[in-house]
Design an enzyme around this catalytic site. Structure first.
Site, PDB file in Angstrom:
ATOM      1  N   GLU A   1       0.811  -1.215   0.000  1.00  0.00           N
ATOM      2  CA  GLU A   1       0.000   0.000   0.000  1.00  0.00           C
ATOM      3  C   GLU A   1       0.849   1.272   0.000  1.00  0.00           C
ATOM      4  O   GLU A   1       0.407   2.321   0.486  1.00  0.00           O
ATOM      5  CB  GLU A   1      -0.959  -0.011   1.189  1.00  0.00           C
ATOM      6  CG  GLU A   1      -2.049  -1.064   1.056  1.00  0.00           C
ATOM      7  CD  GLU A   1      -3.113  -0.931   2.121  1.00  0.00           C
ATOM      8  OE1 GLU A   1      -4.284  -0.711   1.745  1.00  0.00           O
ATOM      9  OE2 GLU A   1      -2.791  -1.044   3.318  1.00  0.00           O
TER      10      GLU A   1
ATOM     11  N   HIS B   1      -0.813   4.924   8.133  1.00  0.00           N
ATOM     12  CA  HIS B   1      -1.917   4.091   7.653  1.00  0.00           C
ATOM     13  C   HIS B   1      -2.097   2.978   8.676  1.00  0.00           C
ATOM     14  O   HIS B   1      -1.232   2.106   8.821  1.00  0.00           O
ATOM     15  CB  HIS B   1      -1.621   3.522   6.267  1.00  0.00           C
ATOM     16  CG  HIS B   1      -2.751   2.703   5.726  1.00  0.00           C
ATOM     17  ND1 HIS B   1      -3.997   3.228   5.469  1.00  0.00           N
ATOM     18  CD2 HIS B   1      -2.827   1.388   5.410  1.00  0.00           C
ATOM     19  CE1 HIS B   1      -4.795   2.279   5.009  1.00  0.00           C
ATOM     20  NE2 HIS B   1      -4.104   1.150   4.975  1.00  0.00           N
TER      21      HIS B   1
ATOM     22  N   HIS C   1      -4.923   0.494  11.436  1.00  0.00           N
ATOM     23  CA  HIS C   1      -6.139  -0.316  11.480  1.00  0.00           C
ATOM     24  C   HIS C   1      -6.799  -0.224  12.859  1.00  0.00           C
ATOM     25  O   HIS C   1      -6.893  -1.222  13.573  1.00  0.00           O
ATOM     26  CB  HIS C   1      -5.812  -1.776  11.164  1.00  0.00           C
ATOM     27  CG  HIS C   1      -5.353  -2.019   9.776  1.00  0.00           C
ATOM     28  ND1 HIS C   1      -4.978  -3.273   9.318  1.00  0.00           N
ATOM     29  CD2 HIS C   1      -5.196  -1.188   8.708  1.00  0.00           C
ATOM     30  CE1 HIS C   1      -4.617  -3.191   8.041  1.00  0.00           C
ATOM     31  NE2 HIS C   1      -4.736  -1.939   7.653  1.00  0.00           N
TER      32      HIS C   1
ATOM     33  N   HIS D   1     -11.581  -1.265   6.727  1.00  0.00           N
ATOM     34  CA  HIS D   1     -10.140  -1.373   6.496  1.00  0.00           C
ATOM     35  C   HIS D   1      -9.350  -0.700   7.616  1.00  0.00           C
ATOM     36  O   HIS D   1      -8.661  -1.357   8.384  1.00  0.00           O
ATOM     37  CB  HIS D   1      -9.826  -0.738   5.133  1.00  0.00           C
ATOM     38  CG  HIS D   1      -8.398  -0.805   4.716  1.00  0.00           C
ATOM     39  ND1 HIS D   1      -7.989  -0.442   3.444  1.00  0.00           N
ATOM     40  CD2 HIS D   1      -7.260  -1.141   5.375  1.00  0.00           C
ATOM     41  CE1 HIS D   1      -6.677  -0.587   3.345  1.00  0.00           C
ATOM     42  NE2 HIS D   1      -6.209  -0.995   4.509  1.00  0.00           N
TER      43      HIS D   1
END
Length: 243
Positions: A86, A105, A107, A173
């Site tokens: 990613e 990024h 979760h 996500h």
């Protein structure tokens, strides 16, 4: 940045990964944080053959790469190190504005759950966490595709959904949090995760989520970077070392 600055930045990004893991913002081997060091170079958390997870991130796990995913210097992708699939999350976020130097990024489970439950993150409290309330007051957009953001096109879609906000929820996500510093990118995420946790708790108890009164904002001052980032970050780093 010179070599000394880059080595120092590796330490900070690794530290941020450990803080995010200790905070429950990412789990196992999933999630990554980056820091831009020049117009087309960034430091990013990469995986290797002996990776033991984000909670145990070492400065040596933070590798210098180009925006196209190739090594930013000789040896940077040796020893089995691989750039995250990613990478476009980071590259397209940074391309959107020169002010964006850090991308996290992550979760965070409560944020993902709240969004799936149809709960918008709003400023339901004030002095409990002023930066978090301010962040929520401006709105938290949602990228509505539950995909692995592994292409330039998907990265651009996410950035479009984010608009001019510092955090976007990626449905089913996680989130992407952007800032001028690595520390701020993680602290923003931590604030929103706590807000999501509290929102879920209120709804589960049968309560109704209501924004704080407009008049209250006058007495919710900005306590300054030394407090909001400096002191808080020192605590988070110390806490992560004990988890």
């Amino acid at each position: 940045m010179n070599e000394t600055d880059i080595e120092g930045a590796r330490v900070v990004v690794a530290e941020a990964c450990r803080v995010a893991a200790a905070r429950g913002l990412m789990e196992g081997i999933l999630g990554h944080i980056s820091f831009r060091v020049s117009p087309d170079l960034l430091l990013i958390r990469c995986r290797s053959a002996d990776d033991t997870g984000v909670a145990y991130t070492r400065p040596s796990d933070i590798r210098l790469v180009r925006f196209d995913g190739t090594a930013g210097a000789p040896g940077e992708l040796d020893n089995g190190y691989q750039v995250p699939k990613e990478l476009p999350v980071h590259v397209e976020s940074m391309r959107a504005s020169p002010d964006i130097r850090a991308v996290a990024h992550l979760h965070p489970p409560s944020i993902v759950a709240a969004d799936l439950a149809g709960i918008s993150l709003r400023p339901i409290y004030g002095a409990y966490d002023i930066p978090g309330a301010v962040l929520a007051r401006g709105g938290v957009p949602v990228y509505r595709r539950a995909v692995l953001i592994h292409s330039t096109q998907l990265g651009k879609e996410m950035v479009t959904a984010m608009g001019d906000r510092p955090v976007v929820i990626c449905r089913g996500h996680g989130i992407t949090s952007v800032a001028s510093s690595v520390q701020q990118s993680v602290l923003q995420a931590a604030s929103l995760e706590e807000l999501a946790r509290m929102s879920l708790a209120v709804v589960s108890a049968g309560g109704t989520l209501v924004d704080i009164d407009d008049a209250d904002w006058e007495d919710l001052p900005d306590l300054g970077a030394n407090f909001n980032t400096g002191a808080v970050w020192r605590h988070e780093v110390a806490r992560a070392a004990t988890v």
